[in-house]
Enzyme design. Structure first.
Site, PDB file in Angstrom:
ATOM      1  N   GLU A  98      35.548  18.665   5.081  1.00 58.80           N
ATOM      2  CA  GLU A  98      36.848  18.681   5.756  1.00 58.80           C
ATOM      3  C   GLU A  98      36.718  18.953   7.247  1.00 58.80           C
ATOM      4  O   GLU A  98      37.399  18.343   8.058  1.00 58.80           O
ATOM      5  CB  GLU A  98      37.708  19.823   5.190  1.00 58.80           C
ATOM      6  CG  GLU A  98      38.240  19.600   3.811  1.00 58.80           C
ATOM      7  CD  GLU A  98      39.073  20.785   3.370  1.00 58.80           C
ATOM      8  OE1 GLU A  98      40.275  20.618   3.226  1.00 58.80           O
ATOM      9  OE2 GLU A  98      38.516  21.885   3.175  1.00 58.80           O
ATOM     10  N   HIS A 136      18.781  15.784 -12.355  1.00 65.40           N
ATOM     11  CA  HIS A 136      19.252  14.617 -13.117  1.00 65.40           C
ATOM     12  C   HIS A 136      19.836  13.554 -12.199  1.00 65.40           C
ATOM     13  O   HIS A 136      20.614  12.719 -12.636  1.00 65.40           O
ATOM     14  CB  HIS A 136      20.267  15.058 -14.169  1.00 65.40           C
ATOM     15  CG  HIS A 136      19.699  16.025 -15.149  1.00 65.40           C
ATOM     16  ND1 HIS A 136      18.830  15.651 -16.154  1.00 65.40           N
ATOM     17  CD2 HIS A 136      19.818  17.373 -15.236  1.00 65.40           C
ATOM     18  CE1 HIS A 136      18.463  16.716 -16.831  1.00 65.40           C
ATOM     19  NE2 HIS A 136      19.042  17.782 -16.299  1.00 65.40           N
ATOM     20  N   LYS A 147      34.565  22.450   2.113  1.00 63.74           N
ATOM     21  CA  LYS A 147      34.862  22.987   3.447  1.00 63.74           C
ATOM     22  C   LYS A 147      34.102  22.194   4.508  1.00 63.74           C
ATOM     23  O   LYS A 147      34.660  21.816   5.532  1.00 63.74           O
ATOM     24  CB  LYS A 147      34.452  24.462   3.575  1.00 63.74           C
ATOM     25  CG  LYS A 147      35.306  25.524   2.974  1.00 63.74           C
ATOM     26  CD  LYS A 147      36.678  25.693   3.536  1.00 63.74           C
ATOM     27  CE  LYS A 147      37.626  24.732   2.923  1.00 63.74           C
ATOM     28  NZ  LYS A 147      38.417  25.174   1.797  1.00 63.74           N
ATOM     29  N   GLU A 151      33.017  24.512  -3.395  1.00 59.63           N
ATOM     30  CA  GLU A 151      33.939  24.877  -2.317  1.00 59.63           C
ATOM     31  C   GLU A 151      33.233  24.795  -0.951  1.00 59.63           C
ATOM     32  O   GLU A 151      33.831  24.340   0.029  1.00 59.63           O
ATOM     33  CB  GLU A 151      34.500  26.288  -2.586  1.00 59.63           C
ATOM     34  CG  GLU A 151      35.385  26.865  -1.512  1.00 59.63           C
ATOM     35  CD  GLU A 151      36.641  26.057  -1.191  1.00 59.63           C
ATOM     36  OE1 GLU A 151      36.945  25.081  -1.901  1.00 59.63           O
ATOM     37  OE2 GLU A 151      37.307  26.392  -0.197  1.00 59.63           O
ATOM     38  N   LYS A 170      48.044  20.046   5.478  1.00 64.62           N
ATOM     39  CA  LYS A 170      47.914  21.299   4.736  1.00 64.62           C
ATOM     40  C   LYS A 170      48.626  21.247   3.383  1.00 64.62           C
ATOM     41  O   LYS A 170      48.108  21.712   2.381  1.00 64.62           O
ATOM     42  CB  LYS A 170      48.525  22.408   5.600  1.00 64.62           C
ATOM     43  CG  LYS A 170      48.475  23.764   4.989  1.00 64.62           C
ATOM     44  CD  LYS A 170      47.135  24.370   5.219  1.00 64.62           C
ATOM     45  CE  LYS A 170      46.949  25.679   4.501  1.00 64.62           C
ATOM     46  NZ  LYS A 170      45.530  25.878   4.194  1.00 64.62           N
ATOM     47  N   TRP A 201      52.531  12.925   8.768  1.00 58.11           N
ATOM     48  CA  TRP A 201      51.285  12.589   8.069  1.00 58.11           C
ATOM     49  C   TRP A 201      51.557  11.236   7.417  1.00 58.11           C
ATOM     50  O   TRP A 201      52.396  11.122   6.528  1.00 58.11           O
ATOM     51  CB  TRP A 201      50.948  13.642   7.010  1.00 58.11           C
ATOM     52  CG  TRP A 201      49.611  13.447   6.391  1.00 58.11           C
ATOM     53  CD1 TRP A 201      48.406  13.844   6.889  1.00 58.11           C
ATOM     54  CD2 TRP A 201      49.338  12.797   5.137  1.00 58.11           C
ATOM     55  NE1 TRP A 201      47.400  13.480   6.024  1.00 58.11           N
ATOM     56  CE2 TRP A 201      47.936  12.832   4.946  1.00 58.11           C
ATOM     57  CE3 TRP A 201      50.120  12.178   4.176  1.00 58.11           C
ATOM     58  CZ2 TRP A 201      47.326  12.288   3.832  1.00 58.11           C
ATOM     59  CZ3 TRP A 201      49.502  11.634   3.062  1.00 58.11           C
ATOM     60  CH2 TRP A 201      48.116  11.692   2.896  1.00 58.11           C
ATOM     61  N   CYS A 220      54.038  16.120   6.498  1.00 61.38           N
ATOM     62  CA  CYS A 220      55.092  15.920   7.480  1.00 61.38           C
ATOM     63  C   CYS A 220      55.843  17.245   7.648  1.00 61.38           C
ATOM     64  O   CYS A 220      56.116  17.941   6.676  1.00 61.38           O
ATOM     65  CB  CYS A 220      56.091  14.839   7.107  1.00 61.38           C
ATOM     66  SG  CYS A 220      55.354  13.210   6.982  1.00 61.38           S
ATOM     67  N   ARG A 226      51.012  20.413   8.941  1.00 63.70           N
ATOM     68  CA  ARG A 226      51.512  19.539   7.869  1.00 63.70           C
ATOM     69  C   ARG A 226      51.232  18.065   8.132  1.00 63.70           C
ATOM     70  O   ARG A 226      51.479  17.215   7.266  1.00 63.70           O
ATOM     71  CB  ARG A 226      53.022  19.741   7.682  1.00 63.70           C
ATOM     72  CG  ARG A 226      53.398  21.164   7.319  1.00 63.70           C
ATOM     73  CD  ARG A 226      54.894  21.300   7.184  1.00 63.70           C
ATOM     74  NE  ARG A 226      55.385  20.569   6.051  1.00 63.70           N
ATOM     75  CZ  ARG A 226      55.491  21.042   4.827  1.00 63.70           C
ATOM     76  NH1 ARG A 226      55.099  22.284   4.579  1.00 63.70           N
ATOM     77  NH2 ARG A 226      55.956  20.312   3.844  1.00 63.70           N
ATOM     78  N   ASN A 259      60.623  13.758   5.109  1.00 63.38           N
ATOM     79  CA  ASN A 259      59.338  14.213   4.576  1.00 63.38           C
ATOM     80  C   ASN A 259      59.350  13.878   3.092  1.00 63.38           C
ATOM     81  O   ASN A 259      60.228  14.337   2.363  1.00 63.38           O
ATOM     82  CB  ASN A 259      59.202  15.727   4.800  1.00 63.38           C
ATOM     83  CG  ASN A 259      58.056  16.331   4.024  1.00 63.38           C
ATOM     84  OD1 ASN A 259      57.079  15.651   3.724  1.00 63.38           O
ATOM     85  ND2 ASN A 259      58.159  17.604   3.693  1.00 63.38           N
ATOM     86  N   GLY A 260      58.400  13.050   2.663  1.00 62.09           N
ATOM     87  CA  GLY A 260      58.346  12.672   1.255  1.00 62.09           C
ATOM     88  C   GLY A 260      58.063  11.181   1.131  1.00 62.09           C
ATOM     89  O   GLY A 260      57.625  10.542   2.091  1.00 62.09           O
TER      90      GLY A 260
HETATM   91  C1  F6R Z   1      41.048  22.472   1.125  1.00 61.67           C
HETATM   92  C2  F6R Z   1      42.475  22.469   0.945  1.00 61.67           C
HETATM   93  C3  F6R Z   1      43.053  21.608  -0.112  1.00 61.67           C
HETATM   94  C4  F6R Z   1      44.080  22.393  -0.924  1.00 61.67           C
HETATM   95  C5  F6R Z   1      44.797  21.464  -1.910  1.00 61.67           C
HETATM   96  C6  F6R Z   1      45.775  22.217  -2.783  1.00 61.67           C
HETATM   97  O1  F6R Z   1      40.649  23.292   2.177  1.00 61.67           O
HETATM   98  O2  F6R Z   1      43.179  23.159   1.616  1.00 61.67           O
HETATM   99  O3  F6R Z   1      42.068  21.062  -0.941  1.00 61.67           O
HETATM  100  O4  F6R Z   1      43.424  23.414  -1.601  1.00 61.67           O
HETATM  101  O5  F6R Z   1      45.497  20.489  -1.192  1.00 61.67           O
HETATM  102  O6  F6R Z   1      46.751  22.849  -2.029  1.00 61.67           O
HETATM  103  P1  F6R Z   1      47.626  24.015  -2.613  1.00 61.67           P
HETATM  104  O7  F6R Z   1      46.725  25.151  -2.893  1.00 61.67           O
HETATM  105  O8  F6R Z   1      48.614  24.320  -1.522  1.00 61.67           O
HETATM  106  O9  F6R Z   1      48.277  23.492  -3.844  1.00 61.67           O
END
Ligand code: F6R
Length: 611
Positions: A491, A507, A488, A484, A606, A73, A2, A27, A99-100
């Protein structure tokens, strides 16, 4: 999660709030809304992205010079117009954004229902708002007092901003656990979840701390704690340029941020990698070097992509420093009963510095006597404030929801920390130390070479854009890179993807392999190279569609697949920083190829400030 924006001053509030909401859309983008006070208190809200709200309000006269806005969000209640913020109190006097999460909202709601309150949304926000409204009515007190009383009873995390019809020149805001920054202009104030909506109006900002309440007029900012004591605001200068938060000619923030990596990595190394003296200069590490080099154990705590950076760091630190390392998901660590001893060092990795699980996990470890070292991107963030020491990644604002440049900057910082500790501990030879310094120094130029190959990566991506599932495999330092790469792709493209250690696939996951399944190997030259090529043969024998990230000039896999993505040769410790870049581009081009909004993938936000 949010985004909140608010304005009070002499300019029209709506355009400022709207622009701010667009900047904060990373956000959350399930719905957005504004409340504007201009004799009447008007609330407008719309499900979907901020553009939907903008379209709905096109042509409407909105002259108010005070207002609040929110991009959501969803947590409590589905994404919809009625669950969108701002919410109005029963009396219609107050509008609020939040927000929260209010954890005890159900109990508060029961009490309010018994008093005859009717709720028009499923949100915890409307409950808190009416709780404040109820205190205001029953205690016949000021709104400020009512907010203070209410917040003492609230369990959870919040930033709230209230607009009050009876005090049309004043905003009231409070924070606990979620971020709030206030920009100070000339007879005007700007409030937001981060500095991006503020930067073009003023560089003077105040970061609000937990349990603080702000009473804001155009020309006045009064800060108090929940005990009603006045606090002197700590005014800071923002070190951020507008260009850093704009797309700068790229189609998407994600692509811009992938292409920024040679610069962000350079910025991360600058001033730290002293090639002339052959040393690494890191103030935060140097000040605590005794604790770090004598740590009984290093526990790395993080989520998502940052957790993957932690996994790479585990391999590097154990190799170079000979200190045992554990890598923990913050969300698991915080709820079990972990053993943390005084001699343990906790390394918290976070781009945003606001991730709720990571924040609570390190607070818990801190209570148990551990030293907290933050590897963070956002200066002054909540995790930075809880940490005893740390090192910033200096990647600049990351706006694309999928983390890219922050990850490579984390790897660079973590590698330098490991090298610094190893040097002090003498667990690395001087030759190897110098060699790895040179390798780090070469990363920006090598990253540039990978990016110059973007067209080839795009072609590979488009050949596989219709796949329904993907496997990413790697060994050693490249195993976290495979994880990773899979994250990616999930997502950005919504394709199911799994990352696995290459040798472990036999396995279980090998059962998934058929002539439809793309299997990507991170197969650059390292100690495991021959074994990885054997693993590729095993997939080839089962007709999987092989893709491989390989070292330039390596022809050992030519007969296995045409989908080879070369990267410059690098020491195996440094290689993850480079090898992940083609995987970022691959996901990006697959996502775009599937017509998806890669900067705002569905269901994601994010900064995950809820648990
Ligand atoms: C993936 C992504 C998330 C963040 C995770 C942690 O692309 O962005 O998996 O890595 O939410 O976020 P931070 O690094 O801000 O604690």
């Amino acid at each position: 999660m949010c985004g909140i924006v608010a304005y009070v001053g002499h300019q029209e509030a709506y355009p400022i709030i709207l622009k701010g909401l667009k900047r904060l859309e990373y956000r959350g983008y399930d719905s957005s809304g504004v409340a504007l006070l201009d004799q009447e208190l008007n609330v407008f809200k719309k499900q979907g992205k901020v553009a939907e709200l903008e379209n709905a309000l096109n042509g409407t006269q909105l002259k108010a010079t005070i207002g609040i806005g929110h991009t959501r969000w969803a947590t409590h209640g589905e994404p919809s117009d009625r669950n969108a913020h701002p919410h109005l109190s029963k009396s219609g006097r107050l509008a609020m954004i939040h927000n929260g999460i209010i954890e005890n909202y159900a109990a508060l709601k029961q009490d309010l229902l018994a008093k005859g309150y009717v709720f028009h949304s499923d949100t915890d926000t409307e409950v808190l708002l009416n709780f404040i409204d109820d205190i205001l009515v029953n205690n016949n007190c000021s709104l400020e007092e009512a907010v203070r009383i209410a917040l003492k009873r609230v369990v959870g995390a919040y930033v709230i901003v209230l607009l009050d019809k009876e005090n049309p020149d004043t905003l009231i805001a409070a924070r606990k656990g979620s971020p709030l920054v206030i920009g100070i202009g000339k007879d005007e104030h700007f409030l937001a979840s981060d500095a991006s909506p503020i930067i073009e109006y003023t560089k003077e900002v105040v970061y609000i701390n937990d349990y603080e309440l702000a009473i804001i007029k155009g020309d006045q900012l009064l800060l108090k704690n929940l005990g009603n004591e006045v606090i002197t605001p700590f005014v800071q200068q923002l070190d951020l340029e507008l260009a850093a938060i704009e797309k700068g000619g790229y189609d998407h923030f994600m692509l811009k941020e992938i292409h920024e990596q040679p610069h962000t990595i350079f910025d991360c190394l600058r001033g730290r990698l002293d090639m002339a003296k052959g040393d690494i200069v890191m103030g935060g590490v140097q000040q605590h070097i005794d604790k770090l080099m004598h740590a009984n154990r290093i526990i790395i705590i993080a989520c998502g992509t940052s957790w993957h950076a932690g996994l790479v760091a585990e391999y590097i630190i154990e190799e170079l420093c000979r200190i045992p390392v554990e890598v923990e998901y913050a969300s698991e660590f915080r709820y079990r009963n972990p053993i943390v001893n005084k001699g343990d060092v906790i390394v918290a990795i976070s781009q945003s510095g606001e991730t709720a699980d990571t924040l609570v996990a390190i607070e818990k470890a801190k209570e148990q006597g551990a030293m907290i070292f933050g590897v963070l991107n956002v200066v002054g963030s909540s995790i930075a404030r809880v940490s005893h020491a740390g090192a910033y990644t200096h990647a600049g604002p990351e706006i694309g929801v999928a983390s890219t440049k922050a990850f490579t900057a984390q790897l660079v910082v973590l590698t330098m920390i490991a090298l610094k500790i190893a040097k002090e501990k003498k667990s690395i030879s001087p030759e190897r130390f110098q060699h790895l310094m040179r390798e780090l120094n070469d990363v920006p130029a090598k990253a540039e070479r990978i990016l110059a190959n973007a067209e080839l990566i795009k072609e590979v991506a488009l050949r596989h854009a219709t796949a329904t599932s993907f496997l990413f495999l790697g060994r050693g330092y490249n195993f976290p890179v495979a994880l990773e790469g899979a994250l990616k792709l999930k997502e950005i493209s919504y394709i199911h993807a799994e990352g696995y250690p290459a040798a472990e696939m036999k396995h279980g996951p090998i059962a998934l392999v058929d002539d439809q399944l793309p299997v990507l190997f991170v197969a650059t030259k390292d100690a495991y190279h021959e074994k990885v090529v054997s693993n590729m043969q095993e997939i080839n024998a089962r007709k999987g569609k092989l893709i491989a990230v390989i070292t330039e000039g390596d022809h050992t896999m030519d007969s296995l697949t045409a989908d080879l993505i070369p990267v410059p040769a690098a020491d195996e410790l440094i290689a993850p920083i480079l090898n992940v870049i083609p995987l970022q581009l691959l996901s990006y081009y697959i996502g775009v190829g599937r017509g998806l909004d890669v900067d705002r993938p569905r269901n994601l936000a994010k900064s995950v400030t809820v648990e």
